[in-house]
Design an enzyme around this catalytic site. Structure first.
Site, PDB file in Angstrom:
ATOM      1  N   SER A 105      43.055  12.354 -10.556  1.00  0.00           N
ATOM      2  CA  SER A 105      44.008  12.571 -11.640  1.00  0.00           C
ATOM      3  C   SER A 105      45.168  11.617 -11.417  1.00  0.00           C
ATOM      4  CB  SER A 105      44.441  14.044 -11.672  1.00  0.00           C
ATOM      5  OG  SER A 105      45.223  14.322 -12.812  1.00  0.00           O
ATOM      6  N   HIS A 163      41.357  12.251 -15.101  1.00  0.00           N
ATOM      7  CA  HIS A 163      42.077  12.960 -16.152  1.00  0.00           C
ATOM      8  C   HIS A 163      42.843  11.929 -16.984  1.00  0.00           C
ATOM      9  CE1 HIS A 163      42.192  16.785 -13.433  1.00  0.00           C
ATOM     10  NE2 HIS A 163      41.011  16.585 -13.983  1.00  0.00           N
ATOM     11  N   ASP A 192      41.750  20.865  -9.721  1.00  0.00           N
ATOM     12  CA  ASP A 192      40.446  20.529 -10.278  1.00  0.00           C
ATOM     13  C   ASP A 192      39.659  19.728  -9.252  1.00  0.00           C
ATOM     14  OD1 ASP A 192      38.378  20.261 -12.113  1.00  0.00           O
ATOM     15  OD2 ASP A 192      39.285  18.547 -13.131  1.00  0.00           O
TER      16      ASP A 192
END
Length: 207
Positions: free
Chosen positions: A24, A51, A147
């Protein structure tokens, strides 16, 4: 935190067939170390979730292709997953590994976000673990949420190799710290160390 580079445990007899990478915030900086280091002779397929803003076109292929020896593409639904290629998840779609009579292929899903994210790292990691089992390498990079942690646990439970970016080298250490707290990962390394480990696996014909 000190970098950990453990002695590589034995690879599966047929080597590793796929590498899944998730990140991310700060993940692009890490990928700029990893992807250009992958050799053109790599035999594993590489699948990447970052992301990204849902409402913008991804520029990842344009950013990375001039720097990389491997062919890169933004994944399309039902694409075959081929050795020696890199596939990026498109914005606002989960990326999955699906089995089929002709071999593994990409699945794209608009199921609800996980950890406020679509694509979700967990979705990719878990589906890849179901398909590849011990022939999978999972790499979790910099990021600001959790995540990918459960997905990395799934990869480890299936016998795959788990690698986490050293939090001290991450622009956002939350994601790697959560992974380290949640499981005994095989390797904790900065991006250049991960690149070296993958090169070593390749030289030993495990990738």
């Amino acid at each position: 935190m000190s970098t950990q580079h453990l002695a590589p445990r034995p690879a599966p007899s047929r080597g590793y067939a796929a590498i899944v990478v998730g990140g991310s915030a700060g993940g692009i900086d890490a990928l700029l170390e990893l992807l250009p280091a992958l050799p053109a002779t790599l035999q594993a397929a590489v699948l990447v979730v970052l992301h990204l803003p849902r409402d913008r076109r991804s520029l990842l292929v344009e950013i990375f292709q001039p720097r990389c020896a491997l062919p890169l593409r933004e994944a399309q639904d039902k694409d075959a997953i081929t050795p020696g290629s890199v596939s990026f998840a498109p914005p606002d779609y989960h990326l999955l590994v699906d089995a089929g009579p002709q071999g593994p292929h990409v699945g794209l899903s608009v199921d609800p976000p996980l950890h406020f994210s679509r694509p979700s790292i967990d979705v990719l990691f878990e589906s890849a673990a179901d398909h590849y089992g011990p022939r999978l390498v999972g790499i979790l990079l910099s990021g600001a949420n959790e995540d990918g942690v459960h997905g990395l646990q799934t990869i480890q439970a299936a016998g795959g190799l788990t690698i986490v970016q050293d939090p001290g080298s991450a622009g956002m250490p939350t994601m790697p710290q959560a992974a380290i707290a949640g499981l005994a990962v095989d390797h904790i390394l900065p991006p250049e160390g991960i690149a070296s480990l993958l090169a070593d696996l390749h030289q030993r014909q495990q990738l």
